[in-house]
Scaffold this motif. Sequence first.
Motif, PDB file in Angstrom:
ATOM      1  N   CYS A 110      35.373  40.881  39.299  1.00 18.00           N
ATOM      2  CA  CYS A 110      36.632  41.376  39.855  1.00 18.00           C
ATOM      3  C   CYS A 110      37.811  40.742  39.107  1.00 18.00           C
ATOM      4  O   CYS A 110      37.823  39.532  38.890  1.00 18.00           O
TER       5      CYS A 110
ATOM      6  N   GLY B   2      33.670  38.427  42.793  1.00 13.51           N
ATOM      7  CA  GLY B   2      32.934  39.623  43.182  1.00 13.51           C
ATOM      8  C   GLY B   2      32.543  40.473  41.988  1.00 13.51           C
ATOM      9  O   GLY B   2      33.199  40.468  40.955  1.00 13.51           O
ATOM     10  N   SER B   3      31.476  41.222  42.140  1.00  8.37           N
ATOM     11  CA  SER B   3      31.023  42.110  41.079  1.00  8.37           C
ATOM     12  C   SER B   3      31.917  43.347  41.021  1.00  8.37           C
ATOM     13  O   SER B   3      32.299  43.898  42.048  1.00  8.37           O
ATOM     14  N   MET B   4      32.261  43.765  39.822  1.00  6.30           N
ATOM     15  CA  MET B   4      33.107  44.939  39.654  1.00  6.30           C
ATOM     16  C   MET B   4      32.308  46.232  39.790  1.00  6.30           C
ATOM     17  O   MET B   4      32.832  47.249  40.200  1.00  6.30           O
TER      18      MET B   4
ATOM     19  N   CYS C  39      36.498  45.319  45.786  1.00  8.20           N
ATOM     20  CA  CYS C  39      35.741  44.093  45.534  1.00  8.20           C
ATOM     21  C   CYS C  39      35.143  43.635  46.850  1.00  8.20           C
ATOM     22  O   CYS C  39      35.831  43.550  47.872  1.00  8.20           O
TER      23      CYS C  39
ATOM     24  N   THR D 222      34.185  40.710  47.569  1.00  8.00           N
ATOM     25  CA  THR D 222      34.580  39.337  47.879  1.00  8.00           C
ATOM     26  C   THR D 222      36.015  39.242  48.395  1.00  8.00           C
ATOM     27  O   THR D 222      36.274  38.643  49.418  1.00  8.00           O
TER      28      THR D 222
ATOM     29  N   LEU E 156      39.766  48.732  43.434  1.00  8.78           N
ATOM     30  CA  LEU E 156      39.391  48.953  42.033  1.00  8.78           C
ATOM     31  C   LEU E 156      39.252  50.426  41.693  1.00  8.78           C
ATOM     32  O   LEU E 156      39.001  50.767  40.547  1.00  8.78           O
TER      33      LEU E 156
END
Length: 134
Positions: A8, A14-16, A27, A29, A34
């Motif tokens: 992120c 966090g994973s994008m 995100c 997290t 996004l």
Amino acid sequence: MRGARCLCPACGAGSMFSSYLKVAPFCATCGEELYHHRADDAPPYAVIFVVGHIVVPLMVLVEELYRPEVWVHLSLWLPLTLGLSLVLLPPLKGMLVNLQWALRMHGFDSRSEEREAPPEGAVRPVIRAVRPTR
């Protein structure tokens, strides 16, 4: 560099991506939006540029030094090109989305006229503050 690690752009934790190349709408997290990204065709062009600058000089070098048969070239360069392309595509797409976020492009700016509603079915994650333990 967060984009190269597919993280992120806001929190870096966090994973994008929700899958191989699908950018998550939010995100998980920090809840950053996004879904405004407009990566489109830029990541494949960047991959072609990078992979071409790696593979072509190596191919010319091997040809000039060893003069191998055509089947050797095919069995060496085709898998290398395919593998490099598949490995580099997510990080380059992540870098492009992070660049758009950093420059506040395509609706990432809250005052932008390009802002749009989240995609159907996208649910913003509930982010709870963590209390420190004593």
